[in-house]
Design an enzyme around this catalytic site. Structure first.
Site, PDB file in Angstrom:
ATOM      1  CG  ASP A 192      69.294  -3.113 137.291  1.00 13.31           C
ATOM      2  OD1 ASP A 192      69.767  -2.670 136.233  1.00 13.31           O
ATOM      3  OD2 ASP A 192      69.971  -3.774 138.091  1.00 13.31           O
ATOM      4  CB  SER A 193      69.882  -6.614 134.555  1.00  8.20           C
ATOM      5  OG  SER A 193      70.920  -5.881 135.177  1.00  8.20           O
ATOM      6  CB  CYS A 249      69.040  -1.680 133.505  1.00  7.39           C
ATOM      7  SG  CYS A 249      70.269  -2.691 132.703  1.00  7.39           S
ATOM      8  CD  GLU A 251      75.612  -8.476 141.067  1.00  8.27           C
ATOM      9  OE1 GLU A 251      75.428  -9.705 141.159  1.00  8.27           O
ATOM     10  OE2 GLU A 251      74.986  -7.746 140.271  1.00  8.27           O
ATOM     11  CB  CYS A 260      77.529   0.245 134.571  1.00  2.00           C
ATOM     12  SG  CYS A 260      77.115  -1.390 135.199  1.00  2.00           S
ATOM     13  CG  HIS A 277      76.616  -3.264 139.524  1.00  2.46           C
ATOM     14  ND1 HIS A 277      75.559  -3.312 138.659  1.00  2.46           N
ATOM     15  CD2 HIS A 277      76.572  -4.418 140.252  1.00  2.46           C
ATOM     16  CE1 HIS A 277      74.891  -4.448 138.845  1.00  2.46           C
ATOM     17  NE2 HIS A 277      75.482  -5.137 139.802  1.00  2.46           N
TER      18      HIS A 277
HETATM   19  N1  DGL Z   1      72.359  -3.065 135.262  1.00  2.00           N
HETATM   20  C1  DGL Z   1      73.346  -3.212 134.218  1.00  2.00           C
HETATM   21  C2  DGL Z   1      73.638  -1.841 133.599  1.00  2.00           C
HETATM   22  O1  DGL Z   1      73.475  -0.804 134.219  1.00  2.00           O
HETATM   23  C3  DGL Z   1      74.618  -3.854 134.749  1.00  2.00           C
HETATM   24  C4  DGL Z   1      74.487  -5.335 135.058  1.00  2.00           C
HETATM   25  C5  DGL Z   1      74.141  -6.171 133.840  1.00  2.00           C
HETATM   26  O2  DGL Z   1      75.001  -6.368 132.966  1.00  2.00           O
HETATM   27  O3  DGL Z   1      73.008  -6.607 133.772  1.00  2.00           O
HETATM   28  O4  DGL Z   1      74.010  -1.777 132.460  1.00  2.00           O
END
Ligand code: DGL
Length: 275
Positions: A14-15, A77, A156, A188, A190
């Protein structure tokens, strides 16, 4: 030809911290599987970046995960799944799944009105990938997308149950209110952590799809179909999960311990630009 040992770990990336919502679903649904998790904490967010950049980052991470001898990869992600999954699947000789298809499929299976809402990052919504995949299952479905970028920093910051988050949710989600959607995809990483806020705002008649949950389910099927499910209880729990980040391991570990069903002791920092 792709060959592997069933006892090898699953690579999950993930990011940043968000993909831990996917990792924890994997831990809950398929507890025998080892996980190597990579969070790109130095280069987060992906949601506001270009497709080419996210593709480059994703390739580097897959190359890194392959050095850990993973048997399959989950692109946890949503933005990376939207922008890079197709290329990754064609470039690397290993089973790779993303979070979009499982989420889209669950939404189509649930909706009665055929009116589905999707919330996600700017990148995910702009890509219209959920609409595209939903239409592969049902051409008639109407898909309404809405980027909700502020949800990521709010999660976060740990403001999961907070008046400010309630207010932001109202502002973002109000436009769905008179549009008769009966299903909303939390597209997403989160957003599942804001489930109760989103549910309160949308009302209990709107079904919330959690792509993290659906993806763990798809992963289980993928492993079974490829005969690479891990045999029972081979390794002690403490050695099952490895976490890597591109920056700020302490912050990652703190967040991880606030949401994970297992204790996360350390995360190892790697220079992802080398891959
Ligand atoms: N992990 C990203 C997503 O699910 C969210 C956070 C980001 O913008 O990197 O799209």
């Amino acid at each position: 030809m792709f060959e592997t040992k069933a006892s090898a770990p699953i690579g999950v990336f993930d990011s940043g911290v968000g993909g831990l919502t996917v990792a924890r679903e994997i831990i809950r649904q398929i507890p025998n599987e080892r996980i190597v998790y990579f969070g790109d904490t130095a280069r987060v967010p992906y949601g506001s970046k270009s497709k080419d950049t996210v593709k480059r980052y994703s390739r580097q991470i897959v190359r890194f995960l392959l050095t850990k001898d993973v048997k399959a990869i989950v692109v946890a992600c949503n933005t990376a799944s939207a922008f890079a999954l197709e290329d990754l699947i064609s470039e690397f000789d290993i089973p790779i799944i993303g979070v979009i298809k499982p989420g889209a499929k669950a939404a189509v299976e649930n909706t009665k009105t055929k009116r589905i809402g999707v919330i996600g990052t700017e990148g995910t919504i702009r890509s219209a990938i959920y609409t595209e995949v939903i239409h592969e299952y049902d051409r008639e479905a109407i898909v309404l997308g809405k980027p909700c970028p502020l949800f990521v920093p709010l999660v976060e910051e740990g403001w999961l149950h907070d008046r400010v988050t309630d207010e932001v949710a109202c502002r973002y989600l109000n436009e769905f209110k008179d549009r008769d959607i009966d299903t909303l995809i939390m597209g997403c990483t989160h957003y599942p952590l804001l489930r109760s806020t989103i549910m309160k705002t949308m009302g209990e008649n709107v079904f919330l799809v959690n792509p993290a949950y659906e993806t763990a389910n798809s992963l289980k099927r993928l492993l079974d179909e490829n005969n690479i499910s891990s045999p029972e209880d081979l390794i002690p729990k403490s050695e099952m999960y490895d976490f890597y980040v591109s920056d700020a391991p302490r912050k990652f570990v703190d967040f991880a311990n606030s949401i994970m069903p297992v204790e996360v002791e350390t995360a190892t920092q790697v220079n992802i630009e080398e891959y």
